[in-house]
Enzyme design. Sequence first.
Site, PDB file in Angstrom:
ATOM      1  N   GLY A  29       0.877  -1.175   0.000  1.00 56.84           N
ATOM      2  CA  GLY A  29       0.000   0.000   0.000  1.00 56.84           C
ATOM      3  C   GLY A  29       0.907   1.215   0.000  1.00 56.84           C
ATOM      4  CG  PHE A  30       3.886   3.815  -2.102  1.00 56.45           C
ATOM      5  CD1 PHE A  30       4.699   3.551  -1.014  1.00 56.45           C
ATOM      6  CD2 PHE A  30       4.267   4.806  -2.999  1.00 56.45           C
ATOM      7  CE1 PHE A  30       5.879   4.251  -0.828  1.00 56.45           C
ATOM      8  CE2 PHE A  30       5.450   5.508  -2.832  1.00 56.45           C
ATOM      9  CZ  PHE A  30       6.256   5.223  -1.752  1.00 56.45           C
ATOM     10  N   GLY A  31      -0.245   4.612  -0.400  1.00 56.12           N
ATOM     11  CA  GLY A  31      -1.020   5.846  -0.298  1.00 56.12           C
ATOM     12  C   GLY A  31      -0.432   6.714   0.805  1.00 56.12           C
ATOM     13  N   GLY A  32      -1.332   7.351   1.568  1.00 51.27           N
ATOM     14  CA  GLY A  32      -0.878   8.288   2.604  1.00 51.27           C
ATOM     15  C   GLY A  32       0.088   7.651   3.587  1.00 51.27           C
ATOM     16  CG  LEU A  33      -1.223   5.414   7.024  1.00 51.67           C
ATOM     17  CD1 LEU A  33      -1.815   4.269   7.824  1.00 51.67           C
ATOM     18  CD2 LEU A  33      -0.559   6.413   7.960  1.00 51.67           C
ATOM     19  CE1 TYR A  74       0.318   4.533  -5.309  1.00 51.42           C
ATOM     20  CE2 TYR A  74      -0.199   6.763  -4.571  1.00 51.42           C
ATOM     21  CZ  TYR A  74      -0.557   5.434  -4.705  1.00 51.42           C
ATOM     22  OH  TYR A  74      -1.776   5.002  -4.250  1.00 51.42           O
ATOM     23  CE  LYS A 139      -8.882   3.667  10.902  1.00 45.95           C
ATOM     24  NZ  LYS A 139      -8.649   5.121  10.871  1.00 45.95           N
ATOM     25  CB  ALA A 205      -7.889   3.490   2.613  1.00 45.73           C
ATOM     26  CB  THR A 206      -7.451   7.059   6.636  1.00 48.88           C
ATOM     27  OG1 THR A 206      -6.224   6.342   6.498  1.00 48.88           O
ATOM     28  CG2 THR A 206      -7.643   7.464   8.086  1.00 48.88           C
ATOM     29  CD  GLU A 209     -10.176   1.223   6.350  1.00 48.21           C
ATOM     30  OE1 GLU A 209      -9.914   0.928   7.520  1.00 48.21           O
ATOM     31  OE2 GLU A 209      -9.401   0.969   5.405  1.00 48.21           O
ATOM     32  CG  HIS A 213     -16.385   3.819  12.294  1.00 53.18           C
ATOM     33  ND1 HIS A 213     -16.462   2.762  13.174  1.00 53.18           N
ATOM     34  CD2 HIS A 213     -15.222   3.658  11.636  1.00 53.18           C
ATOM     35  CE1 HIS A 213     -15.389   2.000  13.052  1.00 53.18           C
ATOM     36  NE2 HIS A 213     -14.616   2.522  12.118  1.00 53.18           N
TER      37      HIS A 213
HETATM   38  P1  NAD Z   1      -4.700   5.142   0.956  1.00 56.00           P
HETATM   39  O1  NAD Z   1      -6.056   5.072   0.371  1.00 56.00           O
HETATM   40  O2  NAD Z   1      -4.019   6.468   0.996  1.00 56.00           O
HETATM   41  O3  NAD Z   1      -3.713   4.129   0.191  1.00 56.00           O
HETATM   42  C1  NAD Z   1      -4.035   2.791  -0.003  1.00 56.00           C
HETATM   43  C2  NAD Z   1      -2.948   2.147  -0.872  1.00 56.00           C
HETATM   44  O4  NAD Z   1      -3.223   0.747  -0.983  1.00 56.00           O
HETATM   45  C3  NAD Z   1      -2.860   2.698  -2.289  1.00 56.00           C
HETATM   46  O5  NAD Z   1      -1.504   2.858  -2.647  1.00 56.00           O
HETATM   47  C4  NAD Z   1      -3.468   1.580  -3.151  1.00 56.00           C
HETATM   48  O6  NAD Z   1      -2.914   1.523  -4.450  1.00 56.00           O
HETATM   49  C5  NAD Z   1      -3.041   0.358  -2.340  1.00 56.00           C
HETATM   50  N1  NAD Z   1      -3.861  -0.813  -2.638  1.00 56.00           N
HETATM   51  C6  NAD Z   1      -5.218  -0.908  -2.668  1.00 56.00           C
HETATM   52  N2  NAD Z   1      -5.595  -2.157  -3.029  1.00 56.00           N
HETATM   53  C7  NAD Z   1      -4.449  -2.857  -3.250  1.00 56.00           C
HETATM   54  C8  NAD Z   1      -4.159  -4.178  -3.670  1.00 56.00           C
HETATM   55  N3  NAD Z   1      -5.141  -5.047  -3.921  1.00 56.00           N
HETATM   56  N4  NAD Z   1      -2.870  -4.560  -3.795  1.00 56.00           N
HETATM   57  C9  NAD Z   1      -1.866  -3.699  -3.536  1.00 56.00           C
HETATM   58  N5  NAD Z   1      -2.075  -2.420  -3.137  1.00 56.00           N
HETATM   59  C10 NAD Z   1      -3.343  -2.019  -2.989  1.00 56.00           C
HETATM   60  O7  NAD Z   1      -4.755   4.469   2.425  1.00 56.00           O
HETATM   61  P2  NAD Z   1      -4.334   5.137   3.819  1.00 56.00           P
HETATM   62  O8  NAD Z   1      -5.232   6.303   4.088  1.00 56.00           O
HETATM   63  O9  NAD Z   1      -2.849   5.309   3.828  1.00 56.00           O
HETATM   64  O10 NAD Z   1      -4.770   4.000   4.875  1.00 56.00           O
HETATM   65  C11 NAD Z   1      -4.226   2.698   4.908  1.00 56.00           C
HETATM   66  C12 NAD Z   1      -4.845   1.914   6.073  1.00 56.00           C
HETATM   67  O11 NAD Z   1      -4.336   2.396   7.310  1.00 56.00           O
HETATM   68  C13 NAD Z   1      -6.364   2.027   6.173  1.00 56.00           C
HETATM   69  O12 NAD Z   1      -6.917   0.739   6.340  1.00 56.00           O
HETATM   70  C14 NAD Z   1      -6.577   2.852   7.411  1.00 56.00           C
HETATM   71  O13 NAD Z   1      -7.773   2.563   8.097  1.00 56.00           O
HETATM   72  C15 NAD Z   1      -5.382   2.460   8.252  1.00 56.00           C
HETATM   73  N6  NAD Z   1      -5.093   3.457   9.308  1.00 56.00           N
HETATM   74  C16 NAD Z   1      -4.915   3.023  10.587  1.00 56.00           C
HETATM   75  C17 NAD Z   1      -4.677   3.920  11.607  1.00 56.00           C
HETATM   76  C18 NAD Z   1      -4.452   3.450  13.021  1.00 56.00           C
HETATM   77  O14 NAD Z   1      -4.183   4.286  13.883  1.00 56.00           O
HETATM   78  N7  NAD Z   1      -4.550   2.180  13.330  1.00 56.00           N
HETATM   79  C19 NAD Z   1      -4.617   5.286  11.322  1.00 56.00           C
HETATM   80  C20 NAD Z   1      -4.775   5.696  10.014  1.00 56.00           C
HETATM   81  C21 NAD Z   1      -5.013   4.770   8.998  1.00 56.00           C
END
Ligand code: NAD
Length: 346
Positions: A29-33, A74, A139, A205-206, A209, A213
């Site tokens: 996953g190479f989005g925000g996190l 990206y 989460k 995605a964050t 998700e 809620h």
């Molecule tokens: P995002 O939407 O910015 O990025 C998601 C990435 O996943 C993208 O690069 C996308 O291309 C990739 N992806 C999607 N489907 C894929 C697949 N089948 N194969 C490979 N790559 C794939 O996501 P984000 O906002 O960075 O969030 C990531 C996760 O972190 C979320 O589930 C979010 O709930 C979780 N999160 C947890 C906390 C915590 O405190 N526990 C806090 C923030 C976010």
Amino acid sequence: MSDKQGISPTDATTANFLFSQPVRVGVLGFGGLGQAAARVLAPKREMLWVAAADQKGYAYDSAGLNPDTCIAAYQAQGSVGYVEPIGTLSNHSILELIEKAPVDGYFLALPNLPNTFMASVIQQFIQAGWQGVLVDALKRTSAVEQLLALQNELQAAGITYMTGCGATPGLLTAAATLAAQSYAEIHQVKITFGVGIANWEAYRATIREDIAHLPGYDVDRARSMSDAEVEALLDRTDGILHLENMEHADDVMLELAGICPRERVTVGGVVDTRNPKKPLSTNVQVTGRTFEGKISTHTFTLGDETSMAANVCGPAFGYLKAGVSLHQRGMYGLFTAAEVMPKFVK
Ligand code: NAD
């Protein structure tokens, strides 16, 4: 080329230092996190970021990936698969990476949409015969419960899996576990988070998700919303999401760690999707009764200047390091952030 060197025994100031080479880390996953994770890893000597995958491709370099190049590709083209010459475009990026790249541990920065997605990714690791350490920032309670059902399979596969290792669940759940030690009985664990981000597209995605809620929404509805529909919702709320009584795995993690029944754990917060300043200070309050019969509350508050990315990625790699030392001792299976102390990655 990376200038990272294997760490000599003289660098090991503590007896528990177990790595003679940097841990080879992948980020799925190479989005925000995922992008923040690359930046967090860049200055570390004990970990080397060698692999990344997104929905359309992956990149691998045994000498270490360059965060600037990967983030630029990206953002401009939509995948790290475009990074020359180390990128590959693929619709099965995770599976191909698992099979091709020697990696010691992965941070799963993937969306859990649908709510069974993470569990299905883990099945791919198990079926591929991969061995190593996996860390997630999942989460939802129901998502962590799906992983609990995989405990025996993970153990048999030789995978050390650290779940719920972001901020909440994660850092705050671990803090609650520590705070609980002053008490003979825990009455309430109350987690309240404030998140400020400049624009929701950086963390799609964050935000989806979180929308799941809100009253009247669920994971499937939030997942099926178009970007325009998310924007319309955020326009109606001035970019703010108020979240109460969330289904958050802090509850099952604290219950499993023997701290308190899950009903005593509540999680809520406010997310501002148009301002990087936090709308409120993230904190966990742990109320209990001491052995003398006094009722008291410990409060652990995160600094307002720390971003969501810092509070998720820092703990995730601290738990990855802890997972590597468990793995080296032959301890496989599922562990939660409330069960193991994270280590600090230098
Ligand atoms: P995002 O939407 O910015 O990025 C998601 C990435 O996943 C993208 O690069 C996308 O291309 C990739 N992806 C999607 N489907 C894929 C697949 N089948 N194969 C490979 N790559 C794939 O996501 P984000 O906002 O960075 O969030 C990531 C996760 O972190 C979320 O589930 C979010 O709930 C979780 N999160 C947890 C906390 C915590 O405190 N526990 C806090 C923030 C976010």
